[in-house]
Design a protein around this motif. Structure first.
Motif, PDB file in Angstrom:
ATOM      1  N   TRP A  39       4.420  14.076 -47.628  1.00 31.11           N
ATOM      2  CA  TRP A  39       5.687  13.701 -46.994  1.00 31.11           C
ATOM      3  C   TRP A  39       5.408  12.592 -45.986  1.00 31.11           C
ATOM      4  O   TRP A  39       4.878  12.840 -44.890  1.00 31.11           O
ATOM      5  CB  TRP A  39       6.294  14.920 -46.318  1.00 31.11           C
ATOM      6  N   PRO A  40       5.732  11.315 -46.285  1.00 26.02           N
ATOM      7  CA  PRO A  40       5.385  10.202 -45.399  1.00 26.02           C
ATOM      8  C   PRO A  40       5.943  10.360 -43.987  1.00 26.02           C
ATOM      9  O   PRO A  40       5.224  10.143 -43.007  1.00 26.02           O
ATOM     10  CB  PRO A  40       5.981   8.978 -46.112  1.00 26.02           C
ATOM     11  N   ARG A  41       7.217  10.710 -43.870  1.00 21.75           N
ATOM     12  CA  ARG A  41       7.792  10.853 -42.533  1.00 21.75           C
ATOM     13  C   ARG A  41       7.138  12.001 -41.774  1.00 21.75           C
ATOM     14  O   ARG A  41       6.919  11.920 -40.562  1.00 21.75           O
ATOM     15  CB  ARG A  41       9.294  11.079 -42.650  1.00 21.75           C
ATOM     16  N   ARG A  51       3.780  10.803 -40.453  1.00 20.12           N
ATOM     17  CA  ARG A  51       3.918   9.968 -39.260  1.00 20.12           C
ATOM     18  C   ARG A  51       4.231  10.803 -38.025  1.00 20.12           C
ATOM     19  O   ARG A  51       3.708  10.552 -36.935  1.00 20.12           O
ATOM     20  CB  ARG A  51       5.005   8.913 -39.475  1.00 20.12           C
ATOM     21  N   ALA A  52       5.087  11.802 -38.197  1.00 20.10           N
ATOM     22  CA  ALA A  52       5.455  12.643 -37.060  1.00 20.10           C
ATOM     23  C   ALA A  52       4.270  13.469 -36.575  1.00 20.10           C
ATOM     24  O   ALA A  52       4.050  13.620 -35.366  1.00 20.10           O
ATOM     25  CB  ALA A  52       6.622  13.554 -37.444  1.00 20.10           C
ATOM     26  N   ARG A  54       1.561  11.230 -34.797  1.00 20.99           N
ATOM     27  CA  ARG A  54       1.950  10.438 -33.620  1.00 20.99           C
ATOM     28  C   ARG A  54       1.141  10.815 -32.380  1.00 20.99           C
ATOM     29  O   ARG A  54       0.595   9.927 -31.708  1.00 20.99           O
ATOM     30  CB  ARG A  54       3.453  10.596 -33.371  1.00 20.99           C
TER      31      ARG A  54
END
Length: 382
Positions: free
Chosen positions: A42-44, A47-48, A51
């Motif tokens: 899951w790309p998003r 990133r989350a 972070r």
């Protein structure tokens, strides 16, 4: 030789904090890898999850950049902005093996030193029965010490290459920045040249030209005067005015370019600046080889202008000028005990900064209120 040994010692001392940051980087990499596994597809989500790890990686990378600058004399011109956290995370994830290797090399260095010198102190702490075993242990220790000493250089070089690869600018970005620096320095040099021309014109107009006008008037009065005694007095005044005009003309010519710099070299030119100063100046000149002519010219004008500014504005009682050459960098320092408060953006200091920047050097002014003031210039001379 002494400088090379000191640099090696600093690099060896930097292996210990490098190993510590490598352990922290390894832990950060492992935790980040475990945290991202559930959301790997899951790309998003990736990133989350990454972070906070990217933020930590940026801080860790900055700590390591400071370590490289302090212990290895390596200054990384990092590229801030978009993508900094990604580059920092990659750097931290890729650097830890080299950092741990540095810790191993440091351990081998200490072990080799201990075994290599065992023959000197072993008699006092243990009962030595086999001399040949002690000798062999010492030889093996010395061999390990030699290999570890070479390993220090290898780890230092690897860390520099890795930091430049992950944190430094790309080749295209470096070229673009270099072009911008050259364009800026060229414009600043042109401004400095124009300022120098205006100052020469002002000196000629306000000094030499006025004296020549006065000289012409004195000669004219002497020619018209009928009293020989009075005419002689006027000619004597004209002769004195001629001497003053010549002195001011020499002063202007000296400011344009000192002939002694070509005839006798930089040291003699700086000694002439010291002799001409109305304040006592202590000159330290530690340069063991000839310097390029452009470099000598910039150094001369830095010292000359700095000394002139101190005499005119600083209210100082003494000055110190140091010119030293260390490896591939020439350092110029002018210190005074004046009242401080010098403005680095002043016309004279700005012109000096432009001259230094034209040779890829660094120029600085530290002048807190109350003094002392320190003007520094660091120029590459490889």
């Amino acid at each position: 030789m002494k400088g090379a040994v000191a640099r090696w010692a600093r690099q060896a001392a930097g292996l210990a904090p490098g190993a510590a940051t490598a352990v922290a980087g390894l832990l950060l990499t492992l935790v980040a890898g475990l945290a991202v596994l559930p959301v790997a597809a899951w790309p998003r989500g990736r990133r989350a999850v990454l972070r906070p790890f990217r933020t930590a990686a940026v801080k860790a990378a900055r700590v390591d950049v400071r370590r490289l600058a302090r212990f290895h004399d390596v200054r990384i011109a990092a590229v801030p902005g978009a993508g900094e956290d990604e580059r920092a995370l990659r750097y931290v994830a890729a650097r830890w093996p080299v950092g741990l290797l540095g810790g191993v090399v440091l351990g081998c260095l200490v072990t080799g030193a201990g075994y290599g010198t065992f023959i000197l102190y072993g008699w006092a702490i243990t009962d030595v029965r086999h001399l040949w075993a002690v000798l062999m242990s010492s030889l093996a220790g010395l061999l390990l010490l030699f290999l570890a000493a070479q390993g220090v250089l290898g780890v230092a070089a690897s860390e520099e290459r890795m930091a430049r690869h992950f944190l430094g600018p790309s080749h295209q970005h470096a070229l673009e920045r270099r072009i911008a620096q050259l364009a800026t320095s060229r414009a600043e040099v042109m401004d400095a040249v124009h300022d120098e021309r205006r100052r020469i014109e002002r000196d000629l107009h306000d000094g030499v030209q006025q004296r020549l006008v006065a000289l012409g008037m004195l000669i004219g009065r002497a020619r018209r005067h009928r009293d020989p005694e009075r005419a002689g007095e006027l000619l004597l005044q004209a002769h004195e005015e001629t001497r003053r005009a010549l002195a001011e003309l020499r002063e202007v010519a000296w400011r344009v370019y000192p002939a002694v710099l070509d005839e006798a070299g930089l040291r003699a030119a700086l000694e002439s600046v010291v002799e001409r100063s109305p304040l006592p100046v202590a000159l330290t000149y530690e340069v063991g080889r000839p310097l390029p002519r452009q470099l000598e010219t910039v150094v001369y004008f830095v010292v000359s202008e700095a000394v002139t500014n101190v005499v005119k504005h600083a209210g100082a009682t003494r000055m110190e000028v140091r010119v030293t050459l260390a490896e591939k960098e020439l350092s110029v320092t002018v210190t005074d005990d004046g009242s401080g408060g010098a403005d680095p953006r002043g016309g004279g200091l700005t012109g000096l900064a432009s001259r230094v920047a034209a040779l890829d050097g660094r120029f600085g002014v530290h002048s807190p209120p109350g003094g002392p003031s320190v003007v520094t210039a660091e120029l590459p001379c490889g």
